[in-house]
Write an enzyme that holds these catalytic residues in place. Structure first.
Site, short mmCIF file in Angstrom:
data_model
loop_
_atom_site.label_atom_id
_atom_site.label_comp_id
_atom_site.label_asym_id
_atom_site.label_seq_id
_atom_site.Cartn_x
_atom_site.Cartn_y
_atom_site.Cartn_z
N GLU A 19 9.06 17.01 14.81
CA GLU A 19 9.63 16.87 13.48
C GLU A 19 8.92 17.80 12.49
O GLU A 19 7.69 17.78 12.39
CB GLU A 19 9.47 15.42 13.00
CG GLU A 19 10.19 15.14 11.71
CD GLU A 19 10.08 13.68 11.30
OE1 GLU A 19 8.99 13.11 11.40
OE2 GLU A 19 11.10 13.12 10.86
N GLU A 75 8.70 2.33 11.40
CA GLU A 75 9.75 3.35 11.30
C GLU A 75 9.05 4.69 11.21
O GLU A 75 8.27 4.92 10.28
CB GLU A 75 10.62 3.14 10.06
CG GLU A 75 11.56 1.97 10.15
CD GLU A 75 12.57 2.05 11.28
OE1 GLU A 75 12.78 3.16 11.84
OE2 GLU A 75 13.14 1.00 11.61
N LYS A 107 0.86 -1.19 0.00
CA LYS A 107 0.00 0.00 0.00
C LYS A 107 0.90 1.24 0.00
O LYS A 107 1.39 1.66 1.04
CB LYS A 107 -0.88 -0.04 1.26
CG LYS A 107 -2.23 0.64 1.16
CD LYS A 107 -2.22 2.08 0.78
CE LYS A 107 -1.91 3.07 1.87
NZ LYS A 107 -1.73 4.45 1.35
N CYS A 109 13.63 11.10 7.04
CA CYS A 109 13.48 10.89 8.48
C CYS A 109 14.83 10.93 9.17
O CYS A 109 14.90 11.11 10.38
CB CYS A 109 12.70 9.61 8.78
SG CYS A 109 13.25 8.21 7.84
P1 ADP Z 1 2.68 11.40 6.04
O1 ADP Z 1 2.07 12.42 6.96
O2 ADP Z 1 4.13 11.53 5.90
O3 ADP Z 1 1.93 11.20 4.76
P2 ADP Z 1 1.39 9.08 7.15
O4 ADP Z 1 1.79 8.34 8.37
O5 ADP Z 1 0.10 9.79 7.13
O6 ADP Z 1 2.60 10.02 6.84
O7 ADP Z 1 1.40 8.10 5.89
C1 ADP Z 1 2.29 7.04 5.72
C2 ADP Z 1 1.54 5.88 5.09
O8 ADP Z 1 0.54 5.42 6.01
C3 ADP Z 1 0.79 6.22 3.81
O9 ADP Z 1 0.87 5.15 2.90
C4 ADP Z 1 -0.64 6.40 4.29
O10 ADP Z 1 -1.59 6.16 3.29
C5 ADP Z 1 -0.72 5.34 5.36
N1 ADP Z 1 -1.78 5.54 6.35
C6 ADP Z 1 -2.35 6.71 6.75
N2 ADP Z 1 -3.29 6.49 7.69
C7 ADP Z 1 -3.34 5.16 7.90
C8 ADP Z 1 -4.10 4.30 8.78
N3 ADP Z 1 -4.99 4.79 9.61
N4 ADP Z 1 -3.86 2.98 8.72
C9 ADP Z 1 -2.95 2.47 7.89
N5 ADP Z 1 -2.20 3.22 7.05
C10 ADP Z 1 -2.38 4.54 7.05
#
Ligand code: ADP
Length: 478
Positions: A380, A247, A172, A281
């Site tokens: 961050e 991570e 994903k 990161c």
């Molecule tokens: P950023 O703010 O850097 O985009 P995120 O943590 O929101 O970081 O996103 C990192 C990954 O986690 C992306 O692939 C995002 O689609 C996914 N993601 C966001 N919310 C969820 C969730 N509730 N459960 C699983 N994956 C998620």
């Protein structure tokens, strides 16, 4: 506009909706429309992976080697093309995009080799006439959730070990960078993997990502992203006892001591804080500088920052590309405003700038007169924003370096063997760099952090097998 489908159970599948992939260097440039899976498609992918695991987990070492080697070779052969797409969709410079692509290829080739080298242990039992064998077995279906800042290297360092050790994968990718994910999936789709052993499910994290973390059929989740999402994944997986590796962020210190080589220190700080638009990161965001070199260091940083060219990622003369999107640009700006309110002084940059194309460009920012307590030194930012914290000596520098909830990378610039050695031992971080930027790591050794930065075992190198396998101890009467 070209549409790009999801890849589920060995088939390309359209979705009910598609989302545009926009170039942050030029928002009028739409790279393509990418499928947005719904819950039903994610369920199909999980079922397909579960079925394929039966076959792939029994595959031989040569077959696994050949699949991974073919993926690595093709990525390397197409490094210019994929690197260009990467720079176009993410905003890092073309050189950085090609460099990241090469790294992804090398990771697949490393794990192609590991597929041949994975062994176990044989021990005599403490009982006469009994033998003990310890082997590693694949886990099952692994959900891989990746961020936008390394759109091919992070997927590579999760997909390659997952497949190497015989697991089935659901990948994903981040919403903002589906382009490299799709290219990688297309390369993987032409290998001899059984259908369903690798699935690409693009779509919103809050829908398909969440479903994946909650599904009992998904044995393990490897995630890279923000601290808040990581924590919610930890909760969902803990509830059902799934294995998880996270991570998350960094608030990485770079210590510059009086005895540092000034050029080395400035190179480390410029590279570590601002390259890849500071969106790593492992970026150095807190530069901790001792009194005796402070003013010379800040002046040299100002001079170097003034020479950097901010511009379109694909322009070969660009040093720093755009920020990834409007939301991130606004977040950077909020942190800058807050730091000014809390008493920091901008020694350079910080403002949004216009280029010939509409994009998310900003001047890299350097703050001085900051203290460890300020918000900017605790949270961050994830942008081209760094602060200088002035300290009196090495002991104070080390204490400030460790005074953070995060623990991913830590760096020191010094010509003192004593301080370098002491810092390597006492920095509370998963990775320590001496006279090198905090960002920029090798692909064959472990990557990961401590404290709030990481959870679970390390990624990359041989250490990756800790996460992607489970241990079986067999006893046999001889
Ligand atoms: P950023 O703010 O850097 O985009 P995120 O943590 O929101 O970081 O996103 C990192 C990954 O986690 C992306 O692939 C995002 O689609 C996914 N993601 C966001 N919310 C969820 C969730 N509730 N459960 C699983 N994956 C998620």
């Amino acid at each position: 506009m070209q549409r790009y489908d999801n890849y589920i159970n060995g088939q390309w599948q359209a979705a009910a909706s598609f989302a545009p992939n926009i170039n942050p260097s030029d928002t009028s440039d739409v790279i393509g429309e990418y499928a947005q899976a719904d819950a039903e498609q994610m369920k199909q992918a999980i079922a397909a992976a579960k079925a394929a695991f039966k076959t792939w987990s029994r595959s031989g070492a040569q077959q696994r080697h050949d699949v991974l080697d073919a993926i690595g070779n093709e990525i390397l052969a197409r490094k210019e093309e994929i690197g260009t797409l990467l720079a176009r969709e993410e905003g890092k410079t073309l050189a950085e995009g090609i460099g990241e692509t090469v790294r992804a290829g090398q990771i697949f080739k490393f794990f192609a080799g590991e597929a041949l080298r994975t062994g176990g242990e044989w021990l005599p039992s403490v009982r006469p006439g009994v033998e003990v064998e310890i082997i590693r077995e694949p886990l099952g279906v692994i959900g891989l959730i990746t961020p936008w800042n390394f759109p091919i290297a992070i997927p590579a360092w999760k997909i390659a070990p997952a497949l190497c050790y015989g697991n089935a994968v659901i990948f994903k990718p981040a919403e903002l960078t589906p382009g490299c994910a799709w290219v990688l999936a297309e390369i993987i789709s032409r290998t001899a993997l059984p259908p369903g052993a690798f699935n690409l499910v693009m779509g919103p994290g809050s829908v398909v990502g969440q479903l994946m973390t909650q599904s009992p059929a998904v044995t393990a989740i490897s995630f890279t992203g923000s601290v808040s999402t990581g924590r919610s994944i930890l909760q969902a997986t803990a509830e059902r006892g799934a294995k998880v590796q996270l991570e998350m962020g960094g608030k990485n210190p770079l210590v510059v001591l009086d005895d540092a080589d000034l050029d080395v220190a400035v190179n480390c700080a410029i590279n570590g804080s601002y390259y890849s638009t500071g969106q790593r990161c492992t970026a150095s965001s807190r530069i901790i500088v001792t009194d005796g070199i402070h003013d010379r260091f800040v002046a040299a940083m100002q001079a170097r920052l003034a020479t950097l060219k901010i511009g379109q990622a694909l322009d070969k003369s660009t040093d720093i590309g755009p920020v990834v999107d409007q939301r991130q640009l606004e977040q950077n700006q909020r942190y800058i405003d807050q730091c000014l309110q809390e008493g920091g002084t901008l020694a350079f940059g910080g403002e949004s700038i216009r280029c010939e194309t509409p994009g998310f460009f900003m001047q890299p920012a350097l703050f001085v007169d900051t203290t460890p307590e300020m918000t900017i030194n605790r949270e961050e930012v994830f942008g081209p924003v760094a602060t200088v914290i002035r300290v009196k000596d090495y002991d104070e520098a080390l204490a400030v370096a460790n005074a953070t909830e995060m623990g991913l990378a830590a760096g020191i610039c010094t010509t003192s063997l004593k301080h370098a050695t002491h810092f390597k031992r006492h920095a509370e971080a998963g990775m320590v760099m001496v006279n090198l930027p905090t960002a920029g790591v090798d692909y064959h050794v472990p990557f990961g952090g401590r404290k709030a930065s990481s959870y679970g075992s390390r990624e990359q190198g041989r250490y990756a097998q800790e996460f992607y396998t489970t241990v079986k101890t067999s006893y046999q009467s001889a």
